[in-house]
Enzyme design. Structure first.
Site, PDB file in Angstrom:
ATOM      1  N   LYS A 195       9.385  78.866  -1.470  1.00 43.77           N
ATOM      2  CA  LYS A 195      10.388  79.764  -2.139  1.00 43.77           C
ATOM      3  C   LYS A 195      11.426  79.935  -1.373  1.00 43.77           C
ATOM      4  O   LYS A 195      12.806  80.092  -1.878  1.00 43.77           O
ATOM      5  CB  LYS A 195       9.689  81.057  -2.621  1.00 43.77           C
ATOM      6  N   GLU A 222      12.893  90.630  -1.299  1.00 41.27           N
ATOM      7  CA  GLU A 222      13.907  90.385  -2.078  1.00 41.27           C
ATOM      8  C   GLU A 222      14.135  91.948  -2.833  1.00 41.27           C
ATOM      9  O   GLU A 222      13.134  92.429  -2.776  1.00 41.27           O
ATOM     10  CB  GLU A 222      13.595  89.554  -3.489  1.00 41.27           C
ATOM     11  N   HIS A 236       1.879  90.557 -12.814  1.00 38.61           N
ATOM     12  CA  HIS A 236       2.590  89.266 -12.741  1.00 38.61           C
ATOM     13  C   HIS A 236       2.368  88.242 -13.495  1.00 38.61           C
ATOM     14  O   HIS A 236       2.931  86.948 -13.112  1.00 38.61           O
ATOM     15  CB  HIS A 236       3.021  89.151 -11.193  1.00 38.61           C
ATOM     16  N   ARG A 255       6.726  71.706 -13.413  1.00 38.92           N
ATOM     17  CA  ARG A 255       5.830  71.337 -14.326  1.00 38.92           C
ATOM     18  C   ARG A 255       5.989  71.922 -15.866  1.00 38.92           C
ATOM     19  O   ARG A 255       7.060  72.458 -15.799  1.00 38.92           O
ATOM     20  CB  ARG A 255       4.495  71.840 -13.850  1.00 38.92           C
TER      21      ARG A 255
END
Length: 494
Positions: free
Chosen positions: A116, A200, A235, A293
């Site tokens: 990430k 973040e 999530h 994907r």
């Protein structure tokens, strides 16, 4: 064209891929663990290969065992589905080393987007807006505090190698920071063997918007518009729709253009999805991550565009150019998907067990991707999703009404499911007006909301079935004829 494709997955996605193979005249081979000997994908595939015990690490994540199945089957391509090894660059590389085509992006693209932090850096250099946060890995609390002082609260702690909500912690105040840092690193190490985390800024009115992209080996890249995936628990998505009711037309166009630009920056081939966090109050959006994907929610993109994404994956992997250009892709009508889980709808905890009766809804513009059938044993070892139910309509309102009708027709007994949860969501004011965010379940949903949507007939039918099955070895007494039904007969509706 490929002669045989091995599907390195299970459940409804394995069935989805093998059906695409059959439509193209391609033989399909599937794999199965001890828990999936009676799986529907095993029943439907042209051939099936055993890959190990039930735990996924011993079967669906066991690269040597799957490679042996590839060799034994004689397949000339491998489709990884989603989850398991679908974003594992080492697996893709091993498949290629065996002289077999991997139906997906290159290992290099996977590695670039799988980390990430590296993905954030690549996207930033490509001019893609990213959420304000740390520029690199955070290894101690001093580094964490410096970032938080710069961007302020609330913040989201994230695992650099993460996914599926693992290694993520929301921090709203200073006293939560240190424990969140420790627990995020611990969970990341446990799930991904990598305790690297970053920070973040947490968007206070967040929506989860993603853009479907497709690239071929000739440098062509297109997008197939957006999906909204804001309705989540822990999530993880539970409902998706396309188009998003919150994204203005100009922002939709901008997001699509940026996603295409980002895909070209990494020479992306195949189906992929750029995920953005969308600020519902300011209409600004920021890159979160890329999934290299096919997505669980790809059916709603197929419904609004008329494109078969799985067949397109196969074409592109075989070296063909994309079968459509950007100007040929239109977004028509509205589609909504709900994920049917074998879980307690009040706690969202898995509810494995044997399905006694299963009735899938039908009708115009209804789509069911499912691995469930009467007698199927839902395993404890894997994700409890057993079906995806989609509805298409000319308008969002029509799609929602049609989906609600389909949920009324969807019957499962023997296990708990989240069908009543979805009924309550589709009637909730915040869903109906499109203002729901990723915090919907946490802030707006109450388990008691589902009570009015629990059909008492389900319990009556289940009780009747139990009574009948417990007596069928002797026959069931009929008080009208003063006799017993024969074992081979079953009363209407049971």
């Amino acid at each position: 064209m490929f002669k045989k494709i091995l599907i390195a997955n299970r459940g409804e996605i394995a069935i989805r891929v093998l059906r695409a193979c059959r439509d193209l005249g391609i033989k399909s081979a599937c794999v199965y663990s001890d828990a999936d000997r009676n799986g529907l994908h095993v029943i439907l595939a042209d051939e099936a290969h055993y890959i190990g015990p039930a735990p996924s690490r011993d079967s669906y994540l066991n690269i040597p065992n799957i490679l042996r199945a590839v060799k034994a089957s004689g397949a000339d391509a491998v489709h990884p589905g989603f989850g398991f090894l679908s974003e594992n660059a080492n697996f893709a590389a091993e498949v290629a080393k065996a002289g077999v085509t991997f139906i997906g992006p290159s290992p290099e693209s996977m590695r670039q987007m799988g980390d990430k932090l590296q993905a954030r850096d690549i996207m930033k250099k490509a001019g893609v807006p990213i959420v304000p946060g740390s520029d690199g890995a955070l290894s101690n609390m001093d580094e964490v505090l410096k970032v938080v002082e710069k961007i302020g609260y609330p913040i989201m702690m994230k695992a650099a190698a993460g996914g599926g909500g693992k290694g993520m912690r929301l921090v709203r105040k200073p006293e939560e920071l240190e424990s969140a840092f420790r627990s995020a690193r611990s969970e990341a190490l446990n799930y991904f063997s990598n305790d690297t985390v970053y920070i973040e800024r947490f968007i206070s009115s967040p929506k989860h918007i993603e853009i479907q992209v497709f690239g071929d080996k000739h440098g062509n890249v297109v997008h197939l518009f957006e999906r909204e995936c804001s309705l989540q628990r822990r999530h993880q998505k539970v409902l998706e729709e396309s188009p998003s009711p919150a994204v203005p037309a100009d922002v939709r166009r901008q997001m699509g253009e940026i996603a295409v630009k980002a895909a070209k920056a990494i020479n992306y081939v195949g189906a992929g999805t750029f995920e953005f966090i969308f600020d519902n109050s300011t209409k600004e959006f920021y890159f979160m991550e890329m999934n290299t994907r096919l997505q669980v929610e790809h059916p709603i993109t197929e419904l609004v565009t008329g494109k078969d994404l799985v067949q397109e994956q196969i074409f592109v992997a075989d070296g063909k150019k994309l079968s459509f250009k950007q100007e040929e892709i239109k977004q028509t009508g509205h589609a909504i998907e709900v994920r049917i889980y074998a879980e307690d709808p009040r706690s969202f905890m898995p509810s494995p067990g044997k399905i006694r009766r299963c009735r899938h809804p039908q009708g115009p513009n209804i789509r069911v991707d499912s691995c469930a059938y009467p007698g199927y044993e839902v395993p404890i070892h894997y994700d409890p999703m057993i079906a995806k139910l989609c509805a298409w309509g000319h308008t969002r309102e029509e799609a929602a009404r049609r989906l609600r009708r389909a949920l009324d027709e969807f019957s499962l007994t023997g296990i708990k499911s989240n069908i009543s949860f979805h009924k309550s969501v589709l009637s909730h004011p915040k869903f109906l007006d499109g203002s729901y965010t990723t915090q919907f379940i946490e802030q707006d949903f109450k388990p008691t909301d589902m009570l009015q949507f629990v059909d008492s007939r389900v319990f009556l039918i289940a009780a009747a079935i139990e009574a009948y099955d417990s007596q069928k070895s002797q026959g069931v007494w009929d008080i009208k004829t003063n006799s017993r039904w024969k074992n081979s007969l079953r009363p209407f509706g049971a």
